[in-house]
Write a protein that holds these residues in place. Structure first.
Motif, PDB file in Angstrom:
ATOM      1  N   MET A  23       0.854  -1.170   0.000  1.00 15.57           N
ATOM      2  CA  MET A  23       0.000   0.000   0.000  1.00 15.57           C
ATOM      3  C   MET A  23       0.901   1.234   0.000  1.00 15.57           C
ATOM      4  SD  MET A  23      -3.243   0.908   2.403  1.00 15.57           S
ATOM      5  CE  MET A  23      -3.945  -0.644   1.921  1.00 15.57           C
ATOM      6  N   VAL A  24       0.589   2.178  -0.858  1.00 19.80           N
ATOM      7  CA  VAL A  24       1.355   3.415  -0.925  1.00 19.80           C
ATOM      8  C   VAL A  24       0.580   4.513  -0.193  1.00 19.80           C
ATOM      9  CG1 VAL A  24       0.431   4.220  -3.134  1.00 19.80           C
ATOM     10  CG2 VAL A  24       2.707   4.879  -2.472  1.00 19.80           C
ATOM     11  N   GLU A  25       1.333   5.366   0.505  1.00 28.65           N
ATOM     12  CA  GLU A  25       0.725   6.456   1.254  1.00 28.65           C
ATOM     13  C   GLU A  25       0.973   7.763   0.513  1.00 28.65           C
ATOM     14  OE1 GLU A  25       0.766   7.054   5.799  1.00 28.65           O
ATOM     15  OE2 GLU A  25       2.450   8.229   5.043  1.00 28.65           O
ATOM     16  N   GLU A  50       8.925  14.477 -15.771  1.00 30.88           N
ATOM     17  CA  GLU A  50       9.163  13.039 -15.731  1.00 30.88           C
ATOM     18  C   GLU A  50       8.406  12.328 -14.618  1.00 30.88           C
ATOM     19  OE1 GLU A  50      13.346  12.937 -13.394  1.00 30.88           O
ATOM     20  OE2 GLU A  50      13.378  13.965 -15.320  1.00 30.88           O
ATOM     21  N   ILE A  51       7.751  13.060 -13.785  1.00 32.05           N
ATOM     22  CA  ILE A  51       7.172  12.499 -12.573  1.00 32.05           C
ATOM     23  C   ILE A  51       6.079  11.452 -12.824  1.00 32.05           C
ATOM     24  CG2 ILE A  51       5.483  14.359 -12.230  1.00 32.05           C
ATOM     25  CD1 ILE A  51       7.322  12.791  -9.346  1.00 32.05           C
ATOM     26  N   LEU A  52       5.194  11.678 -13.772  1.00 31.33           N
ATOM     27  CA  LEU A  52       4.058  10.775 -13.945  1.00 31.33           C
ATOM     28  C   LEU A  52       4.461   9.400 -14.462  1.00 31.33           C
ATOM     29  CD1 LEU A  52       1.328  13.232 -15.240  1.00 31.33           C
ATOM     30  CD2 LEU A  52       1.561  12.244 -12.961  1.00 31.33           C
ATOM     31  N   ASP A  53       5.641   9.294 -15.058  1.00 39.03           N
ATOM     32  CA  ASP A  53       6.118   8.001 -15.546  1.00 39.03           C
ATOM     33  C   ASP A  53       7.016   7.288 -14.534  1.00 39.03           C
ATOM     34  OD1 ASP A  53       4.757   8.073 -18.009  1.00 39.03           O
ATOM     35  OD2 ASP A  53       6.284   9.409 -18.814  1.00 39.03           O
ATOM     36  N   LYS A  54       7.185   7.879 -13.376  1.00 36.43           N
ATOM     37  CA  LYS A  54       8.024   7.296 -12.328  1.00 36.43           C
ATOM     38  C   LYS A  54       7.342   6.059 -11.757  1.00 36.43           C
ATOM     39  CE  LYS A  54      11.175   7.758  -8.914  1.00 36.43           C
ATOM     40  NZ  LYS A  54      12.368   7.013  -9.133  1.00 36.43           N
ATOM     41  N   GLU A  55       8.111   4.956 -11.629  1.00 37.11           N
ATOM     42  CA  GLU A  55       7.573   3.742 -11.020  1.00 37.11           C
ATOM     43  C   GLU A  55       7.544   3.889  -9.509  1.00 37.11           C
ATOM     44  OE1 GLU A  55       9.164  -0.117 -11.933  1.00 37.11           O
ATOM     45  OE2 GLU A  55       8.538   0.087 -14.011  1.00 37.11           O
ATOM     46  N   ILE A  56       6.437   3.467  -8.920  1.00 32.76           N
ATOM     47  CA  ILE A  56       6.222   3.580  -7.483  1.00 32.76           C
ATOM     48  C   ILE A  56       6.148   2.181  -6.883  1.00 32.76           C
ATOM     49  CG2 ILE A  56       4.663   4.477  -5.706  1.00 32.76           C
ATOM     50  CD1 ILE A  56       6.003   6.659  -7.436  1.00 32.76           C
ATOM     51  N   LYS A  57       6.775   2.031  -5.716  1.00 37.72           N
ATOM     52  CA  LYS A  57       6.736   0.755  -4.997  1.00 37.72           C
ATOM     53  C   LYS A  57       5.783   0.873  -3.810  1.00 37.72           C
ATOM     54  CE  LYS A  57      11.141   1.217  -4.867  1.00 37.72           C
ATOM     55  NZ  LYS A  57      12.484   1.339  -4.556  1.00 37.72           N
ATOM     56  N   ASN A  58       5.340  -0.264  -3.306  1.00 34.31           N
ATOM     57  CA  ASN A  58       4.429  -0.285  -2.150  1.00 34.31           C
ATOM     58  C   ASN A  58       5.005   0.419  -0.936  1.00 34.31           C
ATOM     59  OD1 ASN A  58       1.978  -1.463  -2.816  1.00 34.31           O
ATOM     60  ND2 ASN A  58       2.831  -3.511  -2.765  1.00 34.31           N
ATOM     61  N   THR A  59       6.301   0.466  -0.826  1.00 34.49           N
ATOM     62  CA  THR A  59       6.939   1.058   0.351  1.00 34.49           C
ATOM     63  C   THR A  59       7.178   2.554   0.209  1.00 34.49           C
ATOM     64  OG1 THR A  59       9.097   0.447  -0.552  1.00 34.49           O
ATOM     65  CG2 THR A  59       8.067  -1.103   0.982  1.00 34.49           C
ATOM     66  N   ASP A  60       6.877   3.128  -0.950  1.00 37.24           N
ATOM     67  CA  ASP A  60       7.123   4.547  -1.189  1.00 37.24           C
ATOM     68  C   ASP A  60       6.083   5.421  -0.500  1.00 37.24           C
ATOM     69  OD1 ASP A  60       9.341   4.041  -2.784  1.00 37.24           O
ATOM     70  OD2 ASP A  60       8.211   4.164  -4.660  1.00 37.24           O
ATOM     71  N   THR A  61       6.501   6.633  -0.170  1.00 35.98           N
ATOM     72  CA  THR A  61       5.597   7.657   0.350  1.00 35.98           C
ATOM     73  C   THR A  61       5.613   8.815  -0.622  1.00 35.98           C
ATOM     74  OG1 THR A  61       6.020   7.028   2.640  1.00 35.98           O
ATOM     75  CG2 THR A  61       5.122   9.233   2.251  1.00 35.98           C
ATOM     76  N   ILE A  62       4.435   9.255  -1.009  1.00 39.67           N
ATOM     77  CA  ILE A  62       4.278  10.365  -1.942  1.00 39.67           C
ATOM     78  C   ILE A  62       3.715  11.551  -1.171  1.00 39.67           C
ATOM     79  CG2 ILE A  62       3.065  11.149  -4.017  1.00 39.67           C
ATOM     80  CD1 ILE A  62       2.901   8.088  -4.751  1.00 39.67           C
ATOM     81  N   ALA A  63       4.213  12.727  -1.461  1.00 37.62           N
ATOM     82  CA  ALA A  63       3.681  13.940  -0.833  1.00 37.62           C
ATOM     83  C   ALA A  63       3.265  14.916  -1.927  1.00 37.62           C
ATOM     84  CB  ALA A  63       4.727  14.569   0.074  1.00 37.62           C
ATOM     85  N   LEU A  64       2.073  15.474  -1.802  1.00 33.76           N
ATOM     86  CA  LEU A  64       1.566  16.495  -2.731  1.00 33.76           C
ATOM     87  C   LEU A  64       1.558  17.824  -1.987  1.00 33.76           C
ATOM     88  CD1 LEU A  64      -1.475  14.675  -4.368  1.00 33.76           C
ATOM     89  CD2 LEU A  64       0.824  14.925  -5.280  1.00 33.76           C
ATOM     90  N   LEU A  65       2.330  18.767  -2.506  1.00 29.04           N
ATOM     91  CA  LEU A  65       2.432  20.087  -1.883  1.00 29.04           C
ATOM     92  C   LEU A  65       2.051  21.151  -2.891  1.00 29.04           C
ATOM     93  CD1 LEU A  65       5.171  18.331  -0.823  1.00 29.04           C
ATOM     94  CD2 LEU A  65       5.141  20.282   0.685  1.00 29.04           C
ATOM     95  N   PRO A  66       1.250  22.113  -2.465  1.00 27.60           N
ATOM     96  CA  PRO A  66       0.916  23.222  -3.354  1.00 27.60           C
ATOM     97  C   PRO A  66       2.120  24.151  -3.497  1.00 27.60           C
ATOM     98  CG  PRO A  66      -0.003  23.600  -1.200  1.00 27.60           C
ATOM     99  CD  PRO A  66       0.623  22.229  -1.166  1.00 27.60           C
ATOM    100  N   PRO A  67       2.042  25.094  -4.417  1.00 30.64           N
ATOM    101  CA  PRO A  67       3.151  26.045  -4.564  1.00 30.64           C
ATOM    102  C   PRO A  67       3.376  26.804  -3.256  1.00 30.64           C
ATOM    103  CG  PRO A  67       1.322  26.606  -6.023  1.00 30.64           C
ATOM    104  CD  PRO A  67       0.945  25.373  -5.294  1.00 30.64           C
ATOM    105  N   VAL A  68       4.625  27.090  -2.996  1.00 25.77           N
ATOM    106  CA  VAL A  68       5.003  27.790  -1.780  1.00 25.77           C
ATOM    107  C   VAL A  68       5.627  29.125  -2.162  1.00 25.77           C
ATOM    108  CG1 VAL A  68       6.426  27.717   0.291  1.00 25.77           C
ATOM    109  CG2 VAL A  68       5.433  25.608  -0.606  1.00 25.77           C
ATOM    110  N   SER A  69       5.202  30.165  -1.497  1.00 20.68           N
ATOM    111  CA  SER A  69       5.811  31.480  -1.729  1.00 20.68           C
ATOM    112  C   SER A  69       6.109  32.108  -0.379  1.00 20.68           C
ATOM    113  CB  SER A  69       4.882  32.380  -2.556  1.00 20.68           C
ATOM    114  OG  SER A  69       3.691  32.616  -1.854  1.00 20.68           O
ATOM    115  N   GLY A  70       7.020  32.991  -0.400  1.00 24.54           N
ATOM    116  CA  GLY A  70       7.388  33.616   0.855  1.00 24.54           C
ATOM    117  C   GLY A  70       7.681  35.088   0.631  1.00 24.54           C
ATOM    118  N   GLY A  71       7.984  35.722   1.685  1.00 25.57           N
ATOM    119  CA  GLY A  71       8.276  37.134   1.513  1.00 25.57           C
ATOM    120  C   GLY A  71       8.671  37.778   2.802  1.00 25.57           C
TER     121      GLY A  71
END
Length: 91
Positions: free
Chosen positions: A1-3, A70-91
């Protein structure tokens, strides 16, 4: 299971901070993203623009940033953790 960990507005939109998806061997990130869309269609408009991954979406696999081209063609394993982050800005 991937998280898949969701941060900021992705977490708010989905109503949870992580999603778990059962995958087979040699599953590409594209397939996982399709599953996320099916489970949480409301998040699609925040991640995609005209069926293409938005350039400002940050995706990390095991805490390492992968370039969007290249990200969408990356092979993922059951042990991988994926993180989705929105754009970050600072100031």
């Amino acid at each position: 299971m991937v998280e898949i960990k969701l941060f900021a507005n992705y977490r708010e939109t989905a109503g949870k901070d992580k999603i778990e998806i059962q995958i087979n061997k040699k599953t590409k990130l594209r397939q996982i993203m399709n599953q996320i869309e099916k489970q949480h269609p409301e998040i699609k408009q925040e991640i995609y623009n005209n069926q293409k991954l938005k350039k400002n979406v940050n995706i990390l696999i095991n805490e390492k940033t992968i370039e969007n081209q290249e990200i969408l063609d990356k092979e993922i394993k059951n042990t991988d953790t994926i993180a989705l982050l929105p754009p970050v800005s600072g100031g």
